[in-house]
Motif scaffolding. Structure first.
Motif, mmCIF file in Angstrom:
data_model
loop_
_atom_site.group_PDB
_atom_site.id
_atom_site.type_symbol
_atom_site.label_atom_id
_atom_site.label_comp_id
_atom_site.label_asym_id
_atom_site.label_seq_id
_atom_site.Cartn_x
_atom_site.Cartn_y
_atom_site.Cartn_z
ATOM 1 N N GLY A 139 -14.165 -4.797 -15.800
ATOM 2 C CA GLY A 139 -14.362 -6.125 -15.440
ATOM 3 C C GLY A 139 -14.633 -6.476 -14.046
ATOM 4 N N GLY A 140 -14.704 -5.251 -13.237
ATOM 5 C CA GLY A 140 -15.064 -5.388 -11.761
ATOM 6 C C GLY A 140 -13.449 -5.154 -11.064
ATOM 7 N N ALA A 141 -12.417 -4.711 -11.674
ATOM 8 C CA ALA A 141 -11.417 -4.482 -10.852
ATOM 9 C C ALA A 141 -11.420 -2.855 -10.503
ATOM 10 N N GLY A 142 -10.474 -2.597 -9.547
ATOM 11 C CA GLY A 142 -10.482 -1.348 -9.060
ATOM 12 C C GLY A 142 -11.409 -0.624 -8.149
ATOM 13 N N SER A 143 -12.348 -1.326 -7.824
ATOM 14 C CA SER A 143 -13.651 -0.834 -6.925
ATOM 15 C C SER A 143 -13.206 -0.476 -5.751
ATOM 16 N N PRO A 144 -13.169 1.233 -5.370
ATOM 17 C CA PRO A 144 -12.760 1.683 -4.262
ATOM 18 C C PRO A 144 -13.409 1.104 -3.022
ATOM 19 N N LEU A 145 -14.794 0.708 -3.346
ATOM 20 C CA LEU A 145 -15.445 0.293 -2.164
ATOM 21 C C LEU A 145 -14.967 -1.150 -1.564
ATOM 22 N N VAL A 146 -14.754 -1.884 -2.390
ATOM 23 C CA VAL A 146 -14.238 -3.081 -2.043
ATOM 24 C C VAL A 146 -12.705 -2.922 -1.436
ATOM 25 N N ALA A 147 -11.907 -2.347 -2.278
ATOM 26 C CA ALA A 147 -10.491 -1.987 -1.837
ATOM 27 C C ALA A 147 -10.309 -1.490 -0.459
ATOM 28 N N VAL A 148 -11.238 -0.575 -0.042
ATOM 29 C CA VAL A 148 -11.152 0.150 1.294
ATOM 30 C C VAL A 148 -11.433 -0.654 2.225
ATOM 31 N N GLY A 149 -12.493 -1.497 2.126
ATOM 32 C CA GLY A 149 -13.041 -2.132 3.080
ATOM 33 C C GLY A 149 -12.170 -3.601 3.171
ATOM 34 N N SER A 150 -11.560 -3.815 2.183
ATOM 35 C CA SER A 150 -10.221 -5.087 2.392
ATOM 36 C C SER A 150 -9.368 -4.437 3.234
ATOM 37 N N ALA A 151 -8.992 -3.146 2.873
ATOM 38 C CA ALA A 151 -7.658 -2.585 3.587
ATOM 39 C C ALA A 151 -8.127 -2.422 5.090
ATOM 40 N N VAL A 152 -9.478 -1.811 5.360
ATOM 41 C CA VAL A 152 -9.744 -2.007 6.773
ATOM 42 C C VAL A 152 -9.617 -3.344 7.523
ATOM 43 N N ILE A 153 -9.922 -4.362 6.657
ATOM 44 C CA ILE A 153 -9.996 -5.763 7.247
ATOM 45 C C ILE A 153 -8.211 -6.011 7.515
ATOM 46 N N ASP A 154 -7.662 -5.762 6.673
ATOM 47 C CA ASP A 154 -6.038 -6.016 6.609
ATOM 48 C C ASP A 154 -5.545 -5.305 7.800
ATOM 49 N N LEU A 155 -5.800 -4.135 8.159
ATOM 50 C CA LEU A 155 -5.233 -3.279 9.020
ATOM 51 C C LEU A 155 -5.883 -3.236 10.432
ATOM 52 N N ALA A 156 -7.214 -3.988 10.531
ATOM 53 C CA ALA A 156 -7.780 -4.122 11.912
ATOM 54 C C ALA A 156 -7.030 -4.848 12.829
ATOM 55 N N PRO A 157 -6.836 -4.509 13.935
ATOM 56 C CA PRO A 157 -6.293 -5.354 14.946
ATOM 57 C C PRO A 157 -6.854 -6.573 15.077
ATOM 58 N N GLY A 158 -6.137 -7.398 15.788
ATOM 59 C CA GLY A 158 -6.718 -9.246 15.709
ATOM 60 C C GLY A 158 -8.147 -9.233 16.369
ATOM 61 N N GLY A 159 -8.188 -8.424 17.533
ATOM 62 C CA GLY A 159 -9.611 -8.336 18.505
ATOM 63 C C GLY A 159 -10.487 -7.880 17.576
ATOM 64 N N ALA A 160 -10.243 -7.045 16.545
ATOM 65 C CA ALA A 160 -11.849 -6.293 15.819
ATOM 66 C C ALA A 160 -12.076 -7.537 14.868
#
Length: 521
Positions: A37-58
């Motif tokens: 049902g759309g859950a567990g997509s690694p593409l979305v999860a990795v991209g979201s993790a990049v957003i979460d971990l990126a420094p504020g200026g990025a």
């Protein structure tokens, strides 16, 4: 001397095998996510993790460079990096097996970590990553082994010139797996079952009429100026800035909202419960804290929803609570001052409609928060599923630990829409210098324009529905010879004059006067 049977360089062939293996990973993972049902997509999860971990200026840099296309740009950057790493893994598998396959295993482990640590992840959400990495390892090993067989056959002295079946086998398998992976992966992303269900449910919705309708937009709210921003922003043009790489797909039948925390009475609302409550209409201008001076991350729309203050009154906050922590279905959180949400003069809504239609998916369907006077990062939670009454001392919204202010009142601001910066006009032309100004929940009573060294002049100000919306303005200037800097400033209904101090968006909104240059010849 190389023969026609060895014209394709081994490294290039190995790199192609690595890229195909990466495509196989994405295809298998996305197909598996589709089943879930759309859950567990690694593409979305990795991209979201990049957003979460990126420094504020990025985040500020991405928005400054790409605006509302920041997520597309992120996906493109991720794709380029993935292809480069995958190509390198294919070459490594050819030269030092099984280290190329190990690169894919490490990548799969990282994607699994990203998936399983996302808010709301389920027991089976890691399945797509596991199956995807298994497919990638098998593909890269099989293709590289066929490449080795081809190379050995091409180097055998007893072989005669002519097409090698080993070469044909490698190319056919590589091309076939690549095409199948692209088609399957793209189809899986486009055909997510949850997205289809949510879209169908949205199309079937007929929103109830409001018990309190918004005033009609006065005829004088729209100035007859070419190039000026419309008073009401169409849904398709409304800016979108959020942390969701994949727009959450929520069937209203499955949606619920929990109100809890420091309250006497905990409340849980279903979609039907919410629509059965008295709904109100309010026109309100929303803006993003990332908006630069003169930027376009702002829009004005007609919202339909239930007053949040009424819901909080039912829950009865207790003690020294001073904040409501709202949570989105995708895990985003925002901390909103409790007194703002309880204020009878602030039309804060649990919104279900936008400009007469159910909320678009990308703007929070089925339910979002709309709070005039506050930047979206502390108030405008989309796909909202949880409201916790708490304290600023005990909880933080998503952006606060990333360096942004805990409270985000919208500042008094203004923008020049037309003419564009650098425009050249003829001496004597009557030039309409026009745009919008806003100070939601306070209102704008004047806009002043300064052309070159001339004195400040009051612009003509359009009408508006309420103080919660922006106002159009225009100054009709007779062009004089030379190059002129044009500056504007707004004056709030409370007498405040917009500051000239130039500040960046972080930590609580940009300030300064929007300025353009005009040349008259």
């Amino acid at each position: 001397m190389p023969t026609s049977r060895t014209t394709l360089r081994p490294r290039l062939a190995a790199a192609a095998a690595g890229v195909v293996a990466a495509l196989a990973f994405l295809a298998v993972a996305e197909l598996c996510a589709l089943v879930l049902g759309g859950a567990g997509s690694p593409l979305v999860a990795v991209g979201s993790a990049v957003i979460d971990l990126a420094p504020g200026g990025a985040k500020d840099l991405m928005v400054a460079l790409f605006g509302t296309g920041d997520k597309v740009a992120l996906f493109v950057l991720m794709a380029v990096l993935m292809l480069a790493v995958s190509a390198g893994a294919g070459i490594l598998e050819l030269r030092r097996p099984p280290f190329g396959a190990l690169v894919f295993a490490i990548g799969g482990a990282l994607s699994l970590l990203a998936v399983t640590t996302r808010s709301g992840s389920g027991t089976w959400d890691g399945g797509p990553s596991v199956l995807g990495v298994g497919a990638a390892v098998i593909v890269v090993r099989v293709l590289v082994e066929r490449l080795r067989t081809w190379r050995f056959a091409a180097a055998t002295p007893t072989r005669t010139d002519g097409p090698l079946p080993e070469r044909r086998s490698f190319l056919v398998w590589t091309a076939a797996l690549g095409v199948v992976s692209i088609v399957a992966g793209a189809g899986a992303r486009l055909g997510t079952a949850g997205m289809q269900r949510a879209a169908a449910a949205r199309r079937a919705i007929r929103l109830p009429a409001p018990v309190n309708a918004a005033p009609a937009v006065p005829a004088g709210a729209s100035l007859d100026v070419e190039g000026i921003t419309p008073y009401v922003t169409p849904n398709a043009d409304f800016y979108r800035i959020d942390t969701a790489l994949r727009v959450p797909s929520i069937d209203p039948a499955d949606w619920s909202l929990r109100v809890h925390g420091a309250v006497e009475h905990e409340i849980t609302l279903s979609w039907d419960d919410l629509l059965a409550l008295p709904l109100e209409e309010h026109m309100a201008t929303l803006s993003c804290v990332s908006n630069e001076v003169g930027g376009d991350l702002i829009g004005n729309a007609l919202w339909l929803g239930h007053p949040i203050r009424t819901l909080l009154a039912r829950a009865r906050p207790t003690g020294d609570a001073d904040m409501v922590l709202s949570t989105s279905e995708d895990g985003f959180t925002a901390g909103t001052p409790l007194d703002v949400l309880q204020d009878e003069n602030t039309n804060a809504l649990l919104a279900v409609g936008m400009n007469g239609d159910p909320l678009p998916a990308e703007h929070g369907f089925p339910v979002r928060m709309v709070v005039p006077g506050l930047f979206g990062y502390v108030s405008a939670t989309k796909w909202v599923v949880d409201l916790e009454v708490t304290r600023f001392a005990d909880a933080q919204g998503y952006w606060t630990p990333r360096g942004w202010s805990a409270r985000g009142p919208v500042k008094l601001e203004s923008r020049i829409d037309t003419p564009a910066n650098g425009t050249t006009v003829a001496v004597g032309d009557r030039v309409a210098i026009a745009g919008v100004a806003w100070h939601p929940h306070t209102g704008v009573k004047a806009v002043q324009v300064k052309v070159g060294s001339a004195d400040w002049q009051d612009a003509e100000l359009a009408d508006s529905v309420s103080s919660d919306t922006w106002r159009q303005w225009v100054l009709r200037w007779t062009a004089t010879a030379g190059t002129h800097d044009v500056r504007i400033r707004a004056v709030g209904a409370d007498g405040q004059v917009q500051t000239s101090v130039q500040r960046p968006p972080a930590p609580n909104g940009a300030t300064g006067w929007d300025t353009i240059t005009l040349t008259a010849r």
